[in-house]
Each structure stands twice: as C-alpha cells, then as structure tokens.
Design an enzyme around this catalytic site. Sequence first.
Site, mmCIF file in Angstrom:
data_model
loop_
_atom_site.group_PDB
_atom_site.id
_atom_site.type_symbol
_atom_site.label_atom_id
_atom_site.label_comp_id
_atom_site.label_asym_id
_atom_site.label_seq_id
_atom_site.Cartn_x
_atom_site.Cartn_y
_atom_site.Cartn_z
ATOM 1 N N HIS A 153 39.062 42.077 35.988
ATOM 2 C CA HIS A 153 38.300 41.383 36.755
ATOM 3 C C HIS A 153 38.175 39.808 35.904
ATOM 4 O O HIS A 153 37.941 39.794 34.805
ATOM 5 C CB HIS A 153 37.036 41.978 37.138
ATOM 6 C CG HIS A 153 37.137 42.991 38.048
ATOM 7 N ND1 HIS A 153 36.823 43.083 39.366
ATOM 8 C CD2 HIS A 153 37.680 44.383 37.923
ATOM 9 C CE1 HIS A 153 37.243 44.270 39.794
ATOM 10 N NE2 HIS A 153 37.498 44.989 38.844
ATOM 11 N N ARG A 184 28.701 28.137 37.643
ATOM 12 C CA ARG A 184 27.840 27.525 38.312
ATOM 13 C C ARG A 184 28.858 26.133 39.127
ATOM 14 O O ARG A 184 28.314 25.538 40.169
ATOM 15 C CB ARG A 184 26.734 26.801 37.988
ATOM 16 C CG ARG A 184 25.830 28.002 37.627
ATOM 17 C CD ARG A 184 24.282 27.776 37.076
ATOM 18 N NE ARG A 184 23.602 28.943 36.926
ATOM 19 C CZ ARG A 184 22.321 28.613 36.337
ATOM 20 N NH1 ARG A 184 21.828 27.550 36.310
ATOM 21 N NH2 ARG A 184 21.808 29.903 36.196
ATOM 22 N N ASP A 237 39.222 39.799 45.897
ATOM 23 C CA ASP A 237 38.523 41.142 46.588
ATOM 24 C C ASP A 237 37.258 40.945 47.233
ATOM 25 O O ASP A 237 36.546 39.820 46.930
ATOM 26 C CB ASP A 237 38.374 42.035 45.331
ATOM 27 C CG ASP A 237 37.078 41.767 44.379
ATOM 28 O OD1 ASP A 237 36.992 40.488 44.364
ATOM 29 O OD2 ASP A 237 36.687 42.705 43.827
ATOM 30 N N HIS A 247 39.882 49.051 45.303
ATOM 31 C CA HIS A 247 39.283 50.191 44.478
ATOM 32 C C HIS A 247 38.989 51.313 45.371
ATOM 33 O O HIS A 247 38.472 51.085 46.410
ATOM 34 C CB HIS A 247 37.914 49.648 43.950
ATOM 35 C CG HIS A 247 38.013 48.623 42.818
ATOM 36 N ND1 HIS A 247 38.542 47.482 43.113
ATOM 37 C CD2 HIS A 247 37.491 48.598 41.652
ATOM 38 C CE1 HIS A 247 38.350 46.628 41.756
ATOM 39 N NE2 HIS A 247 37.950 47.437 40.836
ATOM 40 N N GLU A 289 36.456 55.530 42.455
ATOM 41 C CA GLU A 289 36.080 55.353 41.286
ATOM 42 C C GLU A 289 34.639 56.105 41.037
ATOM 43 O O GLU A 289 34.232 56.654 40.004
ATOM 44 C CB GLU A 289 35.951 53.820 40.959
ATOM 45 C CG GLU A 289 35.097 53.503 39.814
ATOM 46 C CD GLU A 289 34.857 52.003 39.524
ATOM 47 O OE1 GLU A 289 35.024 51.062 40.493
ATOM 48 O OE2 GLU A 289 34.828 51.396 38.484
ATOM 49 N N ASP A 329 39.902 46.343 33.152
ATOM 50 C CA ASP A 329 38.831 46.333 34.095
ATOM 51 C C ASP A 329 38.158 44.930 33.817
ATOM 52 O O ASP A 329 38.214 43.962 34.251
ATOM 53 C CB ASP A 329 38.132 47.575 34.235
ATOM 54 C CG ASP A 329 37.418 47.604 35.748
ATOM 55 O OD1 ASP A 329 37.758 46.931 36.403
ATOM 56 O OD2 ASP A 329 36.952 48.808 35.917
HETATM 57 O O1 LIG Z 1 28.037 37.990 44.931
HETATM 58 C C1 LIG Z 1 27.250 38.680 45.573
HETATM 59 O O2 LIG Z 1 26.420 38.092 45.937
HETATM 60 C C2 LIG Z 1 27.255 40.087 45.716
HETATM 61 C C3 LIG Z 1 26.120 40.567 46.443
HETATM 62 C C4 LIG Z 1 26.171 42.024 46.804
HETATM 63 C C5 LIG Z 1 27.195 42.709 46.101
HETATM 64 C C6 LIG Z 1 28.124 42.264 45.201
HETATM 65 C C7 LIG Z 1 29.021 43.042 44.448
HETATM 66 O O3 LIG Z 1 29.148 44.273 44.823
HETATM 67 C C8 LIG Z 1 29.944 42.321 43.535
HETATM 68 C C9 LIG Z 1 30.749 43.578 42.698
HETATM 69 C C10 LIG Z 1 31.740 42.802 41.887
HETATM 70 O O4 LIG Z 1 31.971 43.535 40.742
HETATM 71 C C11 LIG Z 1 33.449 43.404 40.414
HETATM 72 N N1 LIG Z 1 33.961 44.598 39.746
HETATM 73 C C12 LIG Z 1 34.267 44.408 38.219
HETATM 74 N N2 LIG Z 1 34.733 45.662 37.950
HETATM 75 C C13 LIG Z 1 34.571 46.493 38.954
HETATM 76 C C14 LIG Z 1 34.852 47.930 39.023
HETATM 77 O O5 LIG Z 1 35.001 48.758 38.105
HETATM 78 N N3 LIG Z 1 34.701 48.409 40.227
HETATM 79 C C15 LIG Z 1 34.376 47.663 41.355
HETATM 80 N N4 LIG Z 1 34.089 46.575 41.122
HETATM 81 C C16 LIG Z 1 33.899 45.856 40.124
HETATM 82 C C17 LIG Z 1 33.819 43.154 41.827
HETATM 83 O O6 LIG Z 1 35.161 42.663 41.673
HETATM 84 C C18 LIG Z 1 33.068 42.310 42.501
HETATM 85 O O7 LIG Z 1 33.312 41.070 41.884
HETATM 86 C C19 LIG Z 1 28.014 40.907 44.944
HETATM 87 ZN ZN LIG Z 2 37.872 47.233 39.062
#
Ligand SMILES: O=C(O)c1cccc(C(=O)CC[C@H]2O[C@@H](n3cnc4c(=O)[nH]cnc43)[C@H](O)[C@@H]2O)c1
Ligand SMILES: [Zn+2]
EC number: 3.5.4.40
Length: 355
Positions: A31, A84, A151, A212, A215, A293
């Site tokens: 990521h 930002r 994603d 994904h 997981e 990851d």
């Molecule tokens: O950006 C926002 O405002 C927002 C609001 C609500 C929910 C989210 C997310 O759930 C963002 C998740 C974020 O996590 C990243 N990511 C990184 N590693 C992993 C992983 O192992 N499994 C799942 N997601 C992962 C993903 O790419 C999202 O950017 C955001």
């Molecule tokens: Zn991931």
Amino acid sequence: MTDSSVPATGTADRDLRSFIAGLPKAELHVHHVGSASPRIVSELAARHPDSKVPSDPEALADYFTFTDFAHFIEVYLSVVDLIRTPEDVRLLTYEVARDMARQHVRYAELTITPFSSTRRGIDARAFMDAIEDARKSAEAEFGTVLRWCFDIPGEAGLESAEETVRLATDDRFRPEGLVSFGLGGPEIGVPRPQFKPYFDRAIAAGLRSVPHAGETTGPETVWDALTELRAERIGHGTSSARDPKLLAHLAEHRVPLEVCPTSNIATRAVRTLEEHPIKEFTRAGVLVTINSDDPPMFGTDLNNEYAVAARLLDLDERGVADLAKNAVAASFLDTAGKARITAEIDTYTAAWPAS
Ligand SMILES: O=C(O)c1cccc(C(=O)CC[C@H]2O[C@@H](n3cnc4c(=O)[nH]cnc43)[C@H](O)[C@@H]2O)c1
Ligand SMILES: [Zn+2]
C-alpha cells in the site's frame, strides 16, 4: 522489526538473507501510504504538528503496535491525514520507489486509495499528476517500474466506490500506470457483493480485479471475491485454508494469493507465524506470492517477508527464487516484461556461489 523477523542465527540464515537481498523481485501487494518510511512519516508529522502521529521515530515504533485490525486502520488513517498536498503525494511515491529499489524490487503494483486523498481536499487531477510524475522519475532514476492498483476503501461506503471507479475509468483522471482495481479496509460488516457493479465497470474499462478477501473474515468472502468481483488474484486470502474446495479451486484456476505473513501477525489476523497457513497453500498447489503490505507499519520489508516465507516453507535459494518467479508470473506485466525479470532472477541465481 516485529517479533516475526527471522533472527539471522547461523551462516546458512545469513547466506540466504544475502541471497534474498540481491534477488531481483516483484511485489504485488503493497500500500502507498502504508509504505511511508519512518523518515517520511516523521518529516510529515513535524510539518503538521496538529496531527497525533508522533514525529520521533522511536515513539513511532510504539504507535505502530496494533491491538487488532480495527486499530491498525485507525492508525493508518491518521497517517493518511498527513498527506495534504500534491507535493506530499509526489514525495511519498518517489521515496517509496527509492526504498523498493534498495531492495532490488524491479516491479511493483502499488495499491493507492485516491478516495482518501480527494475527500481530504487534494485535487484529483493534481493527485494523478503527482503519482505519475513520481512513477516516471522513479523508473528513470532507480529502474523500478511502478504500476497502480486503485482500491475502494469498502468501509467508507458506496460513495467511495463510485468516486474510485470514476477516477479509474474517466479519461480525464485515469493515470497511465493504472492496471488494476481493488477493495481494501475492514471486511467485517462490509460484504463484497455490493461492490459488483463498480468492479464490472472497472473490468469493462480494461482493469484487472484484485480485491482483498479472507484477511479478517472466512472463506465465503474469498468465494464472493471470485464469483461477484471476478478476482484474478486475492489479497491475503488467509482464511482460504479453512475450505479445501476453495483451495482446490484456487489451484485449478491458477488464482494466486498475495500472502503477507508479517502483516497477518501485526494486525492479529493470525496468532503466530507458526499458525500461518502458507504451507497449506503451497501443499494444495496454490500459486503463492510474497508481499509486505504496509512494511514500515509492520516493522518489516519485502526481503524480510521472503526470509519469513523461506523459514515457514523450508526453502533454500532455489526455492526462494521460485517464489520470486511466482510474483512475476502473477503480475500484470506484459509477456516481455515478465520474461525480462524472470531472466534476471535466473541469471542471479545461477551466479550465486552456494547454489
Ligand atoms: O479515507 C477515509 O476517509 C476512510 C473512511 C472510512 C474507511 C476507510 C478505510 O477503511 C481505509 C482503509 C485503508 O487501509 C488500506 N490498507 C492497508 N493495508 C491493508 C490491509 O492489510 N487490508 C485492508 N486494507 C488495508 C486500504 O488500502 C485503505 O486505504 C477510509
Ligand atoms: Zn493489503
């Protein structure tokens, strides 16, 4: 390093680690914001002192210790809040490529969540220009080829799905380096089938499907990713091990898993490395790729993930080289690109003194 790092005890371990360090590699599951090195995070945190992210690298290691997956996402989003401006985006992307090049990563499909940046006020066109500028500079200066996976952050709802597919398919925004479409964030309470229309649109526009799944939820999520989202690879897919029919399906249809061992321990999706199902995947004939990851957040890097996999699968140099070739085979590189990196891996392995 987290407690999943492999101690370099004997000469054989050290030799294997040296082999891995110089091995040409491809990475398919990593990521964008999750790859920000402590130096970059500290710099951004110092620049934005209103953030709760510590700027001191030692405090950062504590901050990056997670109680569970939900806590990981909370911390992840606090780092997202540090990005930002388009210049922050460009710097982050370029520095991530530099860290990859240092590890002999020749090709990477980097997962980016444009929704998180545009909703925080970064202009979409400027965001795309920033990642593309970094991609081109990184390829010219470091020789590392980057491609993008956009994603959907599933928990942010269908609004985020609409925005992500718009940015991925509208010619005014779609960046040249974009190859695939994904789905990330928490799985619990976020059923995959609701995203089918968005994946259909992305696939119709020529993007490859890499959600994904499995997981933090069971094998039914992986089935949904396959049948509803037409997944060509599965991010993690850890719980597939609980369903022999699913394993047989993944093997027969050559659907690779993007395995990230240390991530699974750090987010507490798997209790210990010894309990990680990677061996069951290879035994069932599933194509396994090794990935990092969110490496700095999990105190790891791609080289360490290969060392972890080598220990769990009891591999020597040739076995590790085969894992590296799996990643190339499972990538969305064209035939010539695959042949080039595979040949580099073979040449490197043949020249390795101990093999
Ligand atoms: O950006 C926002 O405002 C927002 C609001 C609500 C929910 C989210 C997310 O759930 C963002 C998740 C974020 O996590 C990243 N990511 C990184 N590693 C992993 C992983 O192992 N499994 C799942 N997601 C992962 C993903 O790419 C999202 O950017 C955001
Ligand atoms: Zn991931």
